[in-house]
Design an enzyme around this catalytic site. Structure first.
Site, short mmCIF file in Angstrom:
data_model
loop_
_atom_site.label_atom_id
_atom_site.label_comp_id
_atom_site.label_asym_id
_atom_site.label_seq_id
_atom_site.Cartn_x
_atom_site.Cartn_y
_atom_site.Cartn_z
N ASP A 146 0.86 -1.18 0.00
CA ASP A 146 0.00 0.00 0.00
C ASP A 146 0.89 1.23 0.00
OD1 ASP A 146 -2.32 -1.48 0.08
OD2 ASP A 146 -2.52 -1.40 2.26
N ASP A 178 -14.12 -6.58 -2.06
CA ASP A 178 -14.15 -6.70 -0.60
C ASP A 178 -15.49 -7.30 -0.22
OD1 ASP A 178 -11.63 -5.43 -0.06
OD2 ASP A 178 -12.56 -3.53 -0.61
#
Lengths: 208, 258
Positions: free
Chosen positions: B11, B130
């Protein structure tokens, strides 16, 4: 200078960057005259057979590539490039290809209940069947990166240098004849072992 | 035989690799290009970069970083975050990324999957999703709902149906993240992973919950995943990619070893 043939088929950046990393003087080009002048030629590509063949013909690169192969200069084809040098592909309902090597391109066909994933995507073992200057220093059963749904069935077994097993289907993953060598996997995305093949191509004079 | 893949996720925030720690915000781990090189030399099979602030800052993905990574590592990597149209995809792929990942964008506009697949080929388009466990209902038959915005916003979409729809639209791969397991280090969501992986014909990357080598073994064997995504296991130096792969391989999972 190595010419990387640009026939608008997907991403050529990774091939160019990997070649530069191993010290090659290379250039991405869609001009037949630059391919004619180059010392060596790379025929890469990602895409579908029909659009690739259309682009090659429209840009006059099909003839440029055949001329390069006939001239005796080292030529290396990768992935769809490897498929297109054969006679025919069953992709897109059937496409006539360059016909430089004898054989055809077929789709992975597994029984539905086995739920085998297609494309064949990821790292798989390259089993070397006989030596070739491009394969020098590559570990037998070393792994390379593949991403494809079709593979070549070669009509002349003596042209096959390596094979790979996907769920019981042993398919050809490296072929060669004279100054031409081709792989189904992506040496430019196959780590240090893949870079070794590109280094070997740099040093190759096109003879077996 | 095809190997299962170990993928490390980086990330990126303000040009630094960062890792969210529950209730504590984010801490910096290092430079993206240096870490990429380190994991590459340690035998990782693939990398994923998420530009996690791009969308919020309404800017495209950091192309300079993508280009630098492409010069440094010679394995596939995908990028996500700050991809809002086909032009953004093209820029990322031309800079040297192998694949681009779309998540919330595809939920709002599923056609982006088809457009991307038509322009660049299915293998270039990864659907990130997700999923959150919810009671089974008429609309959420699988018991897993798609959520967006880091899990804050439910969408009413069934996770299994969405996976099948994305495959139909041309996604080449699914990165399946369990919101419930994410950050727990208690193991991947095996039920969810297996359900999706057995239903689709494209590869599935399991994400969220990986904390030990046995978790990875479990999700690749019982969960039927094609690849396992990890982050904190290696970011903090607790494990190495080569060490994990050796362990997983000894447990009977085919992995690429050096």
């Amino acid at each position: 200078m190595i010419a990387i043939i640009d026939y608008k088929a997907g991403n050529l950046t990774s091939v160019e960057l990997a070649l530069k990393h191993v010290g090659a003087d290379c250039k991405v080009t869609d001009k037949p005259e630059e391919i004619a002048r180059a010392d060596k030629v790379i025929f890469p590509g990602v895409g579908t057979a029909q659009s690739c063949m259309d682009n090659l013909r429209n840009l006059g690169l099909d003839l440029a590539l055949k001329d390069a192969v006939n001239s005796g200069k080292p030529v290396m084809a990768i992935c769809i490039g490897q498929q297109l040098i054969f006679e025919h592909s069953e992709e897109d309902g059937g496409v006539d290809c360059l016909g430089i090597l004898p054989g055809k391109v077929v789709r992975f066909d597994f029984e539905k209940e086995r739920n085998v994933k297609v494309p064949h995507m990821g790292w798989n073992e390259v089993e070397i069947l006989k030596p070739h200057p491009i394969l020098t220093g590559f570990p037998d059963r070393g792994e390379c990166y593949f991403v494809h749904s079709y593979y070549v069935k070669v009509d002349a077994p003596e042209l096959v240098y390596a094979q790979t097993d996907y769920e019981g289907n042993r398919f050809t993953c490296a072929v060669g004849r004279d100054n031409l060598f081709a792989t189904q996997f992506h040496p430019e995305k196959s780590g240090e072992d893949g870079l070794q093949l590109l280094r070997n191509f740099l040093n190759w004079n096109g003879k077996q | 035989m095809l190997s299962k893949r170990l993928i490390v996720c980086l990330d990126v925030r303000n040009k630094k690799v960062t890792k969210g720690v529950k209730f504590k915000g984010n801490i910096d781990i290092g430079e993206p290009v240096e870490l990429a090189r380190q994991y590459y030399l340690d035998g990782v099979d693939e990398l994923v970069f998420y530009d996690i602030t791009a969308s919020a800052e309404k800017r495209p993905i950091d192309i300079e970083m993508v280009a630098e990574v492409a010069k440094t590592i010679f394995i596939p990597f995908s990028v996500g975050g700050g991809i809002s149209n086909v032009d953004d995809m093209r820029r990322a792929l031309l800079a040297g990324a192998e694949k681009v990942s779309v998540n919330s964008l595809a939920v709002k506009n599923p056609e982006i999957i088809r457009q991307g697949a038509q322009a660049f080929g299915n293998q270039c388009i990864v659907l990130g999703m997700d999923a959150k466990k919810v009671p089974v209902s008429d609309t959420i038959k699988s018991g897993y709902e798609i959520v967006i915005q880091g899990g804050r916003t439910p969408t009413g979409k069934d996770a299994l149906e969405w996976a099948l729809q994305a495959q139909e639209l041309g996604a080449g791969e699914i990165c399946l993240n369990s919101i419930d397991a994410d950050g727990t280090k208690e193991g991947y969501e095996l039920e969810l992973t297996r359900m999706v992986s057995e239903a689709v014909q494209i590869p599935v990357i399991a994400s969220g919950g990986g904390g030990t080598c046995d978790h990875i073994v479990d999700v690749l064997q019982q969960g039927k995943a094609d690849a396992a995504l990890i982050a904190s296991m290696v970011h903090y130096g607790d494990y190495t990619c080569s060490g994990i792969k050796e362990y997983v391989s000894k447990k009977g999972v085919k992995m690429r070893l050096k």
